[in-house]
Design a protein around this motif. Structure first.
Motif, PDB file in Angstrom:
ATOM      1  N   GLU A   1       0.836  -1.204   0.000  1.00  0.00           N
ATOM      2  CA  GLU A   1       0.000   0.000   0.000  1.00  0.00           C
ATOM      3  C   GLU A   1       0.867   1.250   0.000  1.00  0.00           C
ATOM      4  OE1 GLU A   1      -3.110   0.190  -0.564  1.00  0.00           O
ATOM      5  OE2 GLU A   1      -3.672  -1.904  -0.330  1.00  0.00           O
ATOM      6  N   ARG A   2       1.945   1.224   0.744  1.00  0.00           N
ATOM      7  CA  ARG A   2       2.868   2.354   0.760  1.00  0.00           C
ATOM      8  C   ARG A   2       3.490   2.550  -0.622  1.00  0.00           C
ATOM      9  NH1 ARG A   2       6.564   0.765   4.594  1.00  0.00           N
ATOM     10  NH2 ARG A   2       4.881   0.863   6.098  1.00  0.00           N
TER      11      ARG A   2
ATOM     12  N   THR B   1       1.031   4.201  -3.036  1.00  0.00           N
ATOM     13  CA  THR B   1       0.885   5.655  -2.904  1.00  0.00           C
ATOM     14  C   THR B   1       2.044   6.398  -3.560  1.00  0.00           C
ATOM     15  OG1 THR B   1       1.978   5.694  -0.748  1.00  0.00           O
ATOM     16  CG2 THR B   1      -0.422   5.480  -0.756  1.00  0.00           C
ATOM     17  N   GLN B   2       3.198   5.768  -3.658  1.00  0.00           N
ATOM     18  CA  GLN B   2       4.363   6.421  -4.256  1.00  0.00           C
ATOM     19  C   GLN B   2       4.469   6.195  -5.759  1.00  0.00           C
ATOM     20  OE1 GLN B   2       7.546   4.743  -1.978  1.00  0.00           O
ATOM     21  NE2 GLN B   2       7.077   5.947  -0.151  1.00  0.00           N
TER      22      GLN B   2
ATOM     23  N   ASN C   1       1.934   4.554  -7.793  1.00  0.00           N
ATOM     24  CA  ASN C   1       0.628   4.399  -8.436  1.00  0.00           C
ATOM     25  C   ASN C   1       0.433   3.009  -9.045  1.00  0.00           C
ATOM     26  OD1 ASN C   1      -1.895   5.498  -8.818  1.00  0.00           O
ATOM     27  ND2 ASN C   1      -1.428   6.193 -10.890  1.00  0.00           N
TER      28      ASN C   1
ATOM     29  N   TYR D   1       0.994  -1.489  -7.730  1.00  0.00           N
ATOM     30  CA  TYR D   1       1.530  -2.446  -6.771  1.00  0.00           C
ATOM     31  C   TYR D   1       2.737  -3.132  -7.391  1.00  0.00           C
ATOM     32  CZ  TYR D   1      -2.830  -1.861  -4.186  1.00  0.00           C
ATOM     33  OH  TYR D   1      -3.874  -1.349  -3.474  1.00  0.00           O
TER      34      TYR D   1
END
Length: 146
Positions: A55-56, A59-60, A62, A64
């Motif tokens: 998930e982190r 966010t960085q 866009n 997985y």
């Protein structure tokens, strides 16, 4: 005067061996199940950490990050449970969810190093579903997460 004989008779020794064998037959399955429960807890913890890292990363970047089943060298994520690769109980991986692309949903999974027929491979998705591939996964999936 006659001295009493010292030591044990063969019958006494056989009784002790039989009692020890019966105790071992009772205790070993309980011990094995306890060890498996501890390993499953290790696998669940590693999965939660991997999903949080995914998930982190999402966010960085866009998207997985896909991790091969055997793990890859140089991945930004830990691909094993426990403190080191040699003694880990599970190997970790990540792939796109069923009928989805990796940018929308990720499925992280923990494959056991040693056989665990009740639970098998543990899995979580970024959409919140959890399950396992063992016999518990088909009968009662909540058993996988206890």
């Amino acid at each position: 005067m006659r001295r009493p004989p010292g030591g044990f008779t063969l019958i006494e020794l056989m009784i002790v061996v039989a009692v020890v064998a019966i105790l071992a037959m009772i205790a070993y399955p309980s011990y094995r199940e306890s060890v498996l429960k501890g390993r499953r807890a290790e696998g669940r913890t590693a999965l939660a950490e991997l999903l949080q890292q995914q998930e982190r990363y999402m966010t960085q970047a866009n998207t997985y990050y896909r991790i091969a089943p055997a793990g890859q060298e140089g991945t930004p994520f830990k691909t094993f449970s426990g403190s080191n690769r040699e003694s880990s109980a599970y190997k970790l991986g990540a792939e796109a969810c069923n009928s989805s692309v990796i940018t929308e949903c990720v499925r992280v999974y923990a494959k056991p190093v040693q056989d665990d027929p009740l639970v098998g491979t543990l899995e979580m998705t970024s959409t919140g579903s959890r399950g396992c591939s063992g016999t518990a996964g088909t009968t009662d999936p909540s058993l996988c997460w206890r």
